[in-house]
Each structure stands twice: as structure tokens, then as C-alpha cells.
Design an enzyme around this catalytic site. Structure first.
Site, PDB file in Angstrom:
ATOM      1  N   SER A 146       0.807  -1.225   0.000  1.00 42.59           N
ATOM      2  CA  SER A 146       0.000   0.000   0.000  1.00 42.59           C
ATOM      3  C   SER A 146       0.839   1.274   0.000  1.00 42.59           C
ATOM      4  O   SER A 146       0.318   2.334  -0.329  1.00 42.59           O
ATOM      5  CB  SER A 146      -0.926   0.008   1.221  1.00 42.59           C
ATOM      6  OG  SER A 146      -0.177  -0.157   2.402  1.00 42.59           O
TER       7      SER A 146
ATOM      8  N   ASP B 239      -4.794   7.561   7.609  1.00 42.35           N
ATOM      9  CA  ASP B 239      -5.937   6.684   7.908  1.00 42.35           C
ATOM     10  C   ASP B 239      -5.667   5.680   9.013  1.00 42.35           C
ATOM     11  O   ASP B 239      -6.456   4.764   9.204  1.00 42.35           O
ATOM     12  CB  ASP B 239      -6.383   5.945   6.630  1.00 42.35           C
ATOM     13  CG  ASP B 239      -5.280   5.041   6.076  1.00 42.35           C
ATOM     14  OD1 ASP B 239      -4.192   4.972   6.681  1.00 42.35           O
ATOM     15  OD2 ASP B 239      -5.507   4.412   5.029  1.00 42.35           O
TER      16      ASP B 239
ATOM     17  N   HIS C 182      -1.403   4.441   6.842  1.00 42.46           N
ATOM     18  CA  HIS C 182      -0.717   5.110   5.730  1.00 42.46           C
ATOM     19  C   HIS C 182      -0.512   6.583   6.030  1.00 42.46           C
ATOM     20  O   HIS C 182      -1.307   7.193   6.747  1.00 42.46           O
ATOM     21  CB  HIS C 182      -1.548   4.928   4.461  1.00 42.46           C
ATOM     22  CG  HIS C 182      -1.922   3.498   4.227  1.00 42.46           C
ATOM     23  ND1 HIS C 182      -3.192   3.013   4.443  1.00 42.46           N
ATOM     24  CD2 HIS C 182      -1.167   2.455   3.854  1.00 42.46           C
ATOM     25  CE1 HIS C 182      -3.209   1.706   4.195  1.00 42.46           C
ATOM     26  NE2 HIS C 182      -1.991   1.336   3.837  1.00 42.46           N
TER      27      HIS C 182
END
Ligand SMILES: *[C@@H]1O[C@H](CO)[C@@H](O)[C@H](O)[C@H]1NC(C)=O
Ligand SMILES: *[C@@H]1O[C@H](CO)[C@@H](O)[C@H](O)[C@H]1NC(C)=O
Ligand SMILES: *[C@@H]1O[C@H](CO)[C@@H](O)[C@H](O)[C@H]1NC(C)=O
Ligand SMILES: *[C@@H]1O[C@H](CO)[C@@H](O)[C@H](O)[C@H]1NC(C)=O
Length: 371
Positions: free
Chosen positions: A36, A340, A343
Site C-alpha cells: 500500500s 488513515d 498510511h
């Protein structure tokens, strides 16, 4: 990185040298592998029809730069995007986006991707984010499949890849997090470090043998400073926390991984002296952001507070996470380190990218030797 015109004319006597170096610093293309921290939209394509609801397909993901979700796990651009833009490249498209223009590179990273295979986790009763193998070797397989589009012969591939930038990671963070989220101990998670590092080493060697001369290998976050982990593994014992408010024991996962990764990179650099293999740091910049947020423009009162979330001590609520209906984001993501719960914000990624390109967060910096 670009030489301004007046400077260029003024130092006309340096013209030959300057041009030679300027040519060197422009890569043919950029190839990215990872999770990610680097995925520009592969996961959302894999998840369609598999996940009933994919938060990464929803605003406020993407709100800052794109104005819409792109599949990136942030409010805007990731480190790899800033590296591409530094090269005056378009943003490197996701491998799974059919019909894209791969002439400046391909990005194979997938949200949730571990270094190790799905089998490894299934044997240990650890479930992944998707029932699909997206691990490092799968991503390398995608690269192999794509290769005929890029170059035809061993020699032409060697020539082409020698002028490309390969960013291999970050890998490992998900291997350890998946274990922890499945109830495994910190020491169990840490027992995976040697096999994770060896998997990254094999991938790097495979690229080097195919002609790569520029490889960047990023390390892990300080695991114990990740708001999701701080929430799930919150402790009543103050002694479990360091002076930044991070969980000391959990931080040793990222720290030990990075220590071993740096050793591996140094060994690889010795074995392949013609190549330039950089260790790129995510750990130290995050620590610095938490130590001195104002210095980096993070004006939020508590830098462990996340921008997008549904309340709770760090604003991370496992029942109301970013991208779910009605979960708000802060109005000023530029002021936050964390987006979040896991991240980082575009603002944080931008600083890290600059530190990888020019120092001090990569060893050696990506652009070093080219000025
Ligand atoms: C692909 O991108 C390159 C560089 O960005 C550009 O020169 C080329 O025209 C593009 N090709 C197509 C088919 O769009
Ligand atoms: C995995 O789960 C199954 C079924 O609950 C159990 O029988 C097995 O011992 C577990 N294996 C490991 C490695 O924990
Ligand atoms: C591969 O070979 C074909 C035919 O020989 C050629 O048309 C094509 O341009 C080549 N592709 C690359 C990437 O070199
Ligand atoms: C989340 O939901 C579960 C089950 O509904 C509940 O037990 C838990 O307390 C909730 N957690 C938070 C932080 O609201």
C-alpha cells in the site's frame, strides 16, 4: 534536478560534463514493487467482485491531489509518484490497468502485499487482506510476463534495465502485521524477519542478474508508532510506551527488520559493485516527524492523531475507518503525518520522497553522483 537555463548558459564551459551527467540521471523507466505504500491502483482492480466494499475506491481517499479515489492508500500522491514527477515522468501506472502506457514504467505494488507467499500464512492460520496471492514473487512473475513488451533479447533487456530505476518495497510490514492481527506474538512476527529479508534479497538478485543497475530497497515503518497498532494493542502500562507515545516492543519489529535489511543491502552492494543499491528509510523520517512535527509543517497538536477516521484515542476506530460511509477526514491533511491509521499523508510522503532522492533518507540518495 533540472538545470535552470541561465545557469546552464553561464557555465558554458561545463557544458559537456553537465550534459553527460544530466543524461545519466534520467532513467528510461521506473519499475515499482510493493504494498500500500506504493500501490497506484492494483488492489482495487483485484478486489472488484471479491470484496463487498473497498474503502480505497471511495473518497476521501485521493481527495488532496486527484480529487477522486485512484486506489492509492492516501489523500494524494505516494513516494513513488513524487519520484516519477522528479524525473518529469507521468505517474507510473498500475500493472493491472489494461491499456495503459507502460513506456515510462510499471507499478506492480498491491495494497496488503506481503513479502512471503499466501501458503506461508495459510500454514500458520493467518488470513490476508484478500484470498489472492500478491506477494513479492507473484509481482516478479508479473514483471516476467510483461518483459516481452519492454525488450526482446537478453542483451537488449540488459541494456534497457541498466538505465531503469527499480524500487523494491517496502516489503515485510504486512508479513508482520498480518501475524499480529491474527493474534500471533511479537516474537512470532519477528521470527519471520530472516525469511522476509532473504525473499527480498532473492528478488533484488534476480533484477540485478537481468541487468538492473539502480535498485532502491525501502525499509519498514516504526511498527509501534502505527495508530492502528497503538489502538489494537493499547496498554495500560505507561512503561510500554516510549517518549513519542509509541509502543516500544512493537517498534522492535520494524527496527530489527531494518537492521537486517541494511546488512543485506550492504552485502548485495559488495557482490554487485557495478550497481547502485540504496537502502531507503521510512523509519527515521517517521520518528523525526513525531519528534519535531512543527519543523516539517505538521501543525496538528498530536502527530499520532490521524486525519481520516471515526474517533477514538488516535481518531482510528476499527468500526468506522477511512473510506467507509460517513467517516470524516480533517480539513487540513497537510498538517497531519498519518492519513488513515496506517498510511501517511501526501505531505509526509513528499518529504520522504525528497529525502530519498537527495538525502538524508536514502543511503546513497537516488540522485547522488549525478549533480
Ligand atoms: C506513451 O508515453 C510516452 C511518454 O510519456 C509518449 O511519448 C508516447 O507517445 C505514449 N504512447 C502512447 C501510445 O500514448
Ligand atoms: C490452524 O487451525 C486449525 C483449525 O482450527 C487447527 O487444527 C491447527 O492446529 C491450526 N494450525 C496452526 C499452525 O495454528
Ligand atoms: C521485439 O521484436 C519485434 C519484432 O522483431 C519488434 O517489432 C519489436 O519492436 C521489439 N520490441 C521491443 C520492445 O524491442
Ligand atoms: C466495534 O464494534 C464491536 C462489535 O459491534 C464492539 O464490540 C466494539 O466495542 C466496537 N469498537 C469501537 C472502538 O467502537
Amino acid at each position: 534536478m533540472t538545470i535552470s537555463l541561465p545557469c546552464f548558459l553561464l557555465f558554458a564551459s561545463l557544458l559537456v560534463i553537465t550534459r553527460a551527467h544530466n543524461t545519466d540521471q534520467n532513467f528510461n523507466a521506473i519499475f515499482s514493487f510493493g504494498n500500500s505504500l506504493a500501490d497506484p491502483g492494483n488492489f482495487i482492480r483485484l478486489a472488484r467482485g471479491v470484496l463487498p466494499y473497498d474503502v480505497f475506491e471511495h473518497l476521501p481517499y485521493g481527495v488532496t491531489y486527484f480529487g477522486q479515489p485512484t486506489g492509492r492508500a492516501s489523500d494524494g500522491r505516494l513516494v513513488i509518484d513524487f519520484i516519477a514527477q522528479d524525473q518529469d515522468f507521468p505517474l507510473i501506472p498500475p500493472y493491472l490497468s489494461q491499456g495503459q502506457n507502460f513506456s515510462k514504467g510499471v507499478n506492480f505494488a498491491v495494497i496488503g502485499a506481503p513479502a512471503l507467499s499466501l501458503d506461508f500464512f495459510q500454514q500458520r492460520n493467518i488470513t490476508g487482506f484478500l484470498p489472492v496471492d500478491t506477494s513479492l514473487n507473484v509481482q516478479l512473475g508479473w514483471f516476467e510476463q510483461l518483459k516481452p513488451l519492454l525488450c526482446n533479447t537478453t542483451q537488449s533487456c540488459q541494456d534497457y534495465f541498466s538505465k531503469c530505476l527499480f524500487v523494491l518495497g517496502e516489503f515485510g510490514g504486512n508479513d508482520y502485521n498480518l501475524a499480529l492481527f491474527s493474534g500471533k506474538s511479537v516474537s512470532e512476527a519477528k521470527s519471520y524477519i530472516p525469511v522476509v529479508i532473504d525473499t527480498i534479497r532473492q528478488a533484488a538478485e534476480s533484477l540485478l542478474k537481468q541487468g538492473a543497475l539502480h535498485i532502491v530497497i525501502p525499509g519498514n515503518f516504526p511498527t509501534g508508532c502505527i495508530p492502528i497498532l497503538l489502538t489494537i494493542f493499547a496498554s495500560k502500562n505507561k512503561l510500554d510506551y516510549d517518549n513519542l507515545g509509541c509502543l516500544k516492543e512493537y517498534n522492535t519489529i520494524g527496527f530489527d527488520h531494518d537492521t537486517k535489511l541494511k546488512e543485506m543491502v550492504a552485502q548485495l552492494q559488495n557482490t554487485y559493485p557495478q550497481a547502485k543499491i540504496s537502502y531507503a528509510d521510512y523509519y527515521e523520517p517517521v520518528i523525526q516527524f513525531l519528534q519535531n512535527p512543527m519543523k516539517f509543517g505538521f501543525t496538528v497538536n498530536d502527530p499520532l492523531q490521524i486525519c481520516c477516521g471515526g474517533g477514538g484515542p488516535y481518531n482510528y476506530n476499527p468500526n468506522a475507518t477511512c473510506g467507509q460511509p460517513g467517516v470524516p477526514a480533517c480539513s487540513n491533511p497537510l498538517s497531519y503525518v498519518n492519513w488513515d491509521g496506517i498510511h501517511l499523508t501526501e505531505a509526509a510522503y513528499r518529504i520522504i520522497a525528497t529525502g530519498w532522492l537527495k538525502g538524508p533518507y536514502a543511503y546513497p540518495p537516488i540522485l547522488s553522483g549525478y549533480h
